[in-house]
Design an enzyme around this catalytic site. Structure first.
Site, short mmCIF file in Angstrom:
data_model
loop_
_atom_site.label_atom_id
_atom_site.label_comp_id
_atom_site.label_asym_id
_atom_site.label_seq_id
_atom_site.Cartn_x
_atom_site.Cartn_y
_atom_site.Cartn_z
N HIS A 1 -3.31 11.87 6.20
CA HIS A 1 -2.67 11.23 5.03
C HIS A 1 -2.47 12.24 3.88
O HIS A 1 -3.04 12.08 2.81
CB HIS A 1 -3.50 10.02 4.55
CG HIS A 1 -2.69 9.03 3.77
ND1 HIS A 1 -2.92 7.68 3.78
CD2 HIS A 1 -1.62 9.20 2.94
CE1 HIS A 1 -2.07 7.06 2.98
NE2 HIS A 1 -1.26 7.97 2.46
N ARG B 1 2.74 3.67 5.92
CA ARG B 1 1.40 3.08 5.95
C ARG B 1 1.05 2.78 7.40
O ARG B 1 1.88 2.26 8.15
CB ARG B 1 1.36 1.78 5.15
CG ARG B 1 1.33 1.97 3.65
CD ARG B 1 0.00 2.58 3.17
NE ARG B 1 -0.03 2.73 1.73
CZ ARG B 1 0.32 3.83 1.07
NH1 ARG B 1 0.74 4.91 1.72
NH2 ARG B 1 0.25 3.87 -0.24
N GLU C 1 -7.66 3.69 8.32
CA GLU C 1 -8.13 5.01 7.90
C GLU C 1 -9.55 4.95 7.36
O GLU C 1 -9.89 3.99 6.66
CB GLU C 1 -7.19 5.56 6.81
CG GLU C 1 -5.82 5.85 7.37
CD GLU C 1 -4.82 6.28 6.30
OE1 GLU C 1 -5.22 6.58 5.16
OE2 GLU C 1 -3.63 6.30 6.61
#
Ligand SMILES: O=CC(=O)O
Length: 329
Positions: free
Chosen positions: A290, A243, A272
């Site tokens: 991602h 993360r 993000e």
């Protein structure tokens, strides 16, 4: 009457089919903002909401929600306040296991891609700058013999270790830093004698590649900050498939710019889809949007699992994968 499901973003087959076999499905046309999601969850029209990582499901939302469950289309669930969900009698589901290998593949890809400067090399060819074989063109570093430090030793870290052993890397790990329970020799299983367990400080200082495999929580937020980056080897490379907020991204940009460390391979970012200013301009990085779990079969399995979780919760059965349990509710 069947159950009622709210799906914040359409998911692949067979997810929507499984949901519609069990009841009524509402798929939102575009990802909802926080207020819209909160209002829909509070409307009392839905038994279960099927969420994505970018849906913020916090304590106030859960406090006003009239749903039985939240089924997250992800293994990570840092977007959901699980304690608040439990307090309000709401079950939370996730999708572990099915994305382990795909995500470990991306970790390995980032290790290889940063070591061998794949982005710079690709750009050079496309820019018409490849003028034939040269003895010193784009020299990278060896992966075999390098020390891979794994922060965390859960499913994805182990799958990464399995791959890295095949590439001849030396593997160290620190279980869920900082300072968490040590893994016994028995728990090491297939890795006994092949990987070495160290404390977080040694992991940081000895790794040629430091790869993050910890969940995001209050203990791991900014686990890798300026101080940690300064303790890494100057030729070390940071890999993050976990993360974004586990790394202080602004500090990382500075460290890469000042050559405090040599490079970074990132599949996740702190905020993000935004990148920290300056990150995209740095040549010594490989940046992915991602995509750790982004293969056709894996996304389909995630859809299946998240739908099965949702249907089970709606029907009052135990979901295949819940991250909380409700006692006395
Ligand atoms: O990041 C993706 C996931 O947690 O599944």
């Amino acid at each position: 009457m069947g159950s009622s499901f709210l799906v914040t973003t359409a998911i692949p087959d067979p997810g929507l089919q499984l949901l519609s076999d069990a009841g009524t499905v509402t798929v939102l046309p575009s990802p909802p903002d926080y207020e819209t999601l909160a209002a829909l969850c509070a409307s009392g029209e839905y038994d279960v909401v099927l969420t994505q990582l970018r849906d913020v499901v916090d304590a106030p939302l859960l406090g006003s929600a009239r749903v039985k469950g939240v089924s997250n289309f992800a293994v990570g669930y840092n977007n959901i306040d699980v304690d608040a969900a439990t307090r309000h009698g709401i079950l939370v589901g996730n999708t572990p296991g099915v994305l382990t290998d795909a995500t470990a593949d991306i970790a390995m890809l980032l290790i290889l891609g940063t070591a061998r400067r794949v982005v710079e090399a690709d750009r050079l060819v496309r820019d018409g700058e490849f003028h034939g074989w040269e003895p010193e063109l784009l020299l990278g570093r060896d992966v075999s013999g390098a020390v891979l430090g794994l922060a965390g030793f859960g499913r994805i870290a182990r799958a990464t270790a399995r791959r890295a052993l095949g590439f001849g890397m030396e593997i160290l790990f620190a279980p869920r830093p900082p300072g968490h329970r040590l893994v016994s020799d028995e728990e090491l299983g297939e890795f006994a004698g092949k990987v070495r367990q160290v404390f977080w400080d040694e992991l940081v200082e000895r790794s040629d590649f430091l790869s993050l495999h910890v969940p995001l929580n209050e203990q791991t937020r900014h686990l890798v900050d300026r101080a940690v980056l300064e303790r890494m080897k100057p030729d070390a490379i940071l890999i993050n498939t976990a993360r974004g907020p586990v790394v202080d991204e602004a500090a990382l940009v500075e460290a890469l710019r000042d050559r405090v460390i040599a490079g970074a391979g990132l599949d996740v970012f702190e905020d993000e889809p935004r990148l920290a200013p300056g990150l995209a301009e740095l040549p010594n990085t490989v940046l992915l949007p991602h995509v750790g779990s982004a293969t056709v079969p894996v996304r389909s399995e995630m859809a299946r699992l998240s739908a099965l979780n949702a249907v089970a919760i709606a029907e009052g059965r135990t979901p295949p994968h819940a991250v909380n349990t409700l006692t006395g509710t």
